[in-house]
Design an enzyme around this catalytic site. Structure first.
Site, PDB file in Angstrom:
ATOM      1  N   SER A   1       6.359 -10.870   0.763  1.00 13.52           N
ATOM      2  CA  SER A   1       4.912 -10.824   0.957  1.00 13.52           C
ATOM      3  C   SER A   1       4.387 -12.135   1.531  1.00 13.52           C
ATOM      4  O   SER A   1       4.816 -12.546   2.595  1.00 13.52           O
ATOM      5  CB  SER A   1       4.252 -10.426  -0.358  1.00 13.52           C
ATOM      6  OG  SER A   1       3.008  -9.884  -0.075  1.00 13.52           O
TER       7      SER A   1
ATOM      8  N   TRP B   1      -0.760  -1.088   2.780  1.00 11.23           N
ATOM      9  CA  TRP B   1      -1.528  -2.325   3.009  1.00 11.23           C
ATOM     10  C   TRP B   1      -0.774  -3.251   3.968  1.00 11.23           C
ATOM     11  O   TRP B   1      -1.361  -3.978   4.748  1.00 11.23           O
ATOM     12  CB  TRP B   1      -1.750  -2.997   1.653  1.00 11.23           C
ATOM     13  CG  TRP B   1      -2.671  -4.174   1.584  1.00 11.23           C
ATOM     14  CD1 TRP B   1      -2.354  -5.415   1.108  1.00 11.23           C
ATOM     15  CD2 TRP B   1      -4.055  -4.232   1.945  1.00 11.23           C
ATOM     16  NE1 TRP B   1      -3.446  -6.241   1.156  1.00 11.23           N
ATOM     17  CE2 TRP B   1      -4.507  -5.546   1.663  1.00 11.23           C
ATOM     18  CE3 TRP B   1      -4.957  -3.307   2.485  1.00 11.23           C
ATOM     19  CZ2 TRP B   1      -5.817  -5.955   1.909  1.00 11.23           C
ATOM     20  CZ3 TRP B   1      -6.270  -3.719   2.721  1.00 11.23           C
ATOM     21  CH2 TRP B   1      -6.674  -5.029   2.433  1.00 11.23           C
TER      22      TRP B   1
ATOM     23  N   HIS C   1       4.902  -2.247  -3.511  1.00  7.33           N
ATOM     24  CA  HIS C   1       4.968  -3.605  -2.982  1.00  7.33           C
ATOM     25  C   HIS C   1       5.712  -4.497  -3.975  1.00  7.33           C
ATOM     26  O   HIS C   1       5.149  -4.903  -4.996  1.00  7.33           O
ATOM     27  CB  HIS C   1       3.528  -4.081  -2.786  1.00  7.33           C
ATOM     28  CG  HIS C   1       3.407  -5.458  -2.211  1.00  7.33           C
ATOM     29  ND1 HIS C   1       3.708  -5.734  -0.909  1.00  7.33           N
ATOM     30  CD2 HIS C   1       3.001  -6.623  -2.758  1.00  7.33           C
ATOM     31  CE1 HIS C   1       3.492  -7.011  -0.670  1.00  7.33           C
ATOM     32  NE2 HIS C   1       3.058  -7.589  -1.790  1.00  7.33           N
TER      33      HIS C   1
HETATM   34  C1  GTR Z   1      -1.926  -9.527  -1.059  1.00  9.64           C
HETATM   35  C2  GTR Z   1      -2.188  -9.908   0.366  1.00  9.64           C
HETATM   36  C3  GTR Z   1      -0.947  -9.705   1.184  1.00  9.64           C
HETATM   37  C4  GTR Z   1       0.287 -10.203   0.485  1.00  9.64           C
HETATM   38  C5  GTR Z   1       0.290 -10.011  -1.016  1.00  9.64           C
HETATM   39  C6  GTR Z   1       1.384 -10.759  -1.796  1.00  9.64           C
HETATM   40  O1  GTR Z   1      -3.023  -9.630  -1.854  1.00  9.64           O
HETATM   41  O2  GTR Z   1      -3.221  -9.119   0.831  1.00  9.64           O
HETATM   42  O3  GTR Z   1      -1.101 -10.274   2.454  1.00  9.64           O
HETATM   43  O4  GTR Z   1       0.534 -11.515   0.791  1.00  9.64           O
HETATM   44  O5  GTR Z   1      -0.914 -10.350  -1.560  1.00  9.64           O
HETATM   45  O6  GTR Z   1       1.704 -11.908  -1.523  1.00  9.64           O
HETATM   46  O7  GTR Z   1       1.923 -10.142  -2.700  1.00  9.64           O
END
Ligand code: GTR
Length: 392
Positions: free
Chosen positions: A230, A321, A372
């Site tokens: 991420s 996302w 995620h």
């Molecule tokens: C989220 C963000 C993403 C990603 C994520 C993370 O809130 O929108 O771009 O970086 O965090 O790091 O898990």
């Protein structure tokens, strides 16, 4: 009761906004900047002119418009092994905890590295380095708690060294605090429009770990993969683009300003990321809020900067996302640069089936079923990818 209805209404609105944002039919037509067309209009046809002209141009565009500058100078760097356990993990690994201390302008910052090296090996070990953006417990040296986010035992039994540092050592992930660590060494970065902020500083720190690896005879310095999830994945891509000493780059669910194409405006957008995380990217990046089509780059060009080195990116089915399709398209659009080096890419025109990994390829990919996260499934494929490229 009233509060409940308000929450419901907000929820419905958000749901609707997201549903629209996640509709492929809402992606407007866009034209990507041409990766092989130099600023002077000339088409790049071979790796010599890519390396001499276009690669440095693109690197500068990313520095000036997205991630900020990458300072390379410092006055001193010291490596102190603060804990040395040759028989860790029931004798399977050598644990080293290393304080990497960097100084400039009378200021000092320490990056704390946790490193396990397999004992069952001949010669120096190839390694994976994680830029850890999750709680430090995920990369525990004690191994009292074990997390799939950094499955160190699995890497060791596969014959790889596994290392990690925490992003907070370099730049705390808070808009009020990001400047309090490594950026204290580079105060000039804080006043420039194209100054590096948190994500750039995390990438900077990964390069300082490479400085250390160069001195550790147990590590095969030519076989180090930088890994991030991420926001850590965004940093890993930028680290690999900048620092060609990384032999491989792995970005897990890296999404917007990671592997995903910005121009698709699918899921997270440049404006959303700059608003929610104003401390991640250069101030200059904010001029592209709701204005992606004027960006002089898109993220396929970041992947291109990693060529000819192997790059692997992932997505997860429930993580729209991060725009899985836009991330895959980024890889496809980086292929022409890998082709300049005669590197084989096995990417198919359409993304592979869920959980099917493209491994035997300079550019690898999978879209895992689920949320995620970075899991043992993801790591198992990183290992397969590294095994495939081991003898290059
Ligand atoms: C989220 C963000 C993403 C990603 C994520 C993370 O809130 O929108 O771009 O970086 O965090 O790091 O898990």
């Amino acid at each position: 009761m009233r509060i409940h209805s308000a929450v419901l209404i907000i929820g419905l609105c958000l749901g609707k906004a997201y549903a629209q944002n996640y509709a492929e039919s809402k992606v407007s037509a866009y034209a990507l900047p041409e990766v092989l067309k130099a600023a002077n209009g000339k088409i790049i046809r071979n790796k010599a002119s890519w390396e001499k002209t276009r690669r440095p141009e693109i690197l500068r565009l990313f520095e000036n418009n997205v991630y900020g500058e990458m300072p390379k100078d410092y006055e001193d760097i010291k490596f102190v092994v603060t804990n040395d356990e040759p028989m860790a993990m029931e004798g399977k690994a050598h644990l080293k905890e290393v304080a990497i201390t960097v100084s400039r302008l009378g200021k000092t910052v320490a990056i704390h590295l946790t490193l396990f090296i397999p004992n069952n090996r001949k010669g120096p070990s190839p390694a994976f380095l994680l830029i850890n953006n999750r709680p430090p417990g995920n990369t525990q040296a004690s191994r009292e708690t074990k997390s799939e986010f950094w499955p160190a035992e699995m890497l060791i039994s596969s014959g790889y060294a596994i290392a990690a540092f925490h992003v907070a050592d370099a730049a705390p992930d808070k808009k009020e605090e990001y400047m309090n660590r490594a950026l204290q060494l580079y105060p000039e970065q804080l006043t420039k429009d194209n100054g590096m902020k948190a994500v750039g500083t995390w990438a900077w720190a990964a390069s300082r770990v490479m400085d250390y690896f160069k001195t550790d005879k147990d590590i095969d310095f030519k076989k180090v993969a930088v890994v991030g999830h991420s926001r850590g994945g965004k940093a890993a891509l930028w680290a690999g683009a900048q620092d060609q000493r990384f032999a491989m780059v792995i970005a897990n669910c890296s999404g917007n300003t990671g592997a995903a194409l910005s121009r698709r405006k699918f899921g997270e957008t440049v404006k959303v990321i700059n608003t929610n995380f104003p401390h991640w990217f250069a101030t200059s990046y904010k001029q592209y809020n709701d204005n992606e089509n004027t960006l002089p780059v898109d993220q396929h060009m970041l992947i291109s900067l990693i060529a000819p080195r192997p790059v692997y990116t992932t997505n997860a089915t429930k993580d729209l996302w991060a725009d899985p399709k836009g991330s895959y398209l980024s890889l496809i659009n980086a292929e022409p640069v890998y082709a300049l080096y005669g590197k084989h890419s096995a990417l198919t025109a359409e993304p592979p089936a869920i959980n099917d990994a493209i491994i035997n390829s300079a550019i690898g990919y999978h879209n895992r079923e689920g949320i995620h996260d970075m899991t043992a499934f993801d790591w198992a494929n990183f290992i397969r990818f590294a095994n495939f490229h081991k003898h290059e």
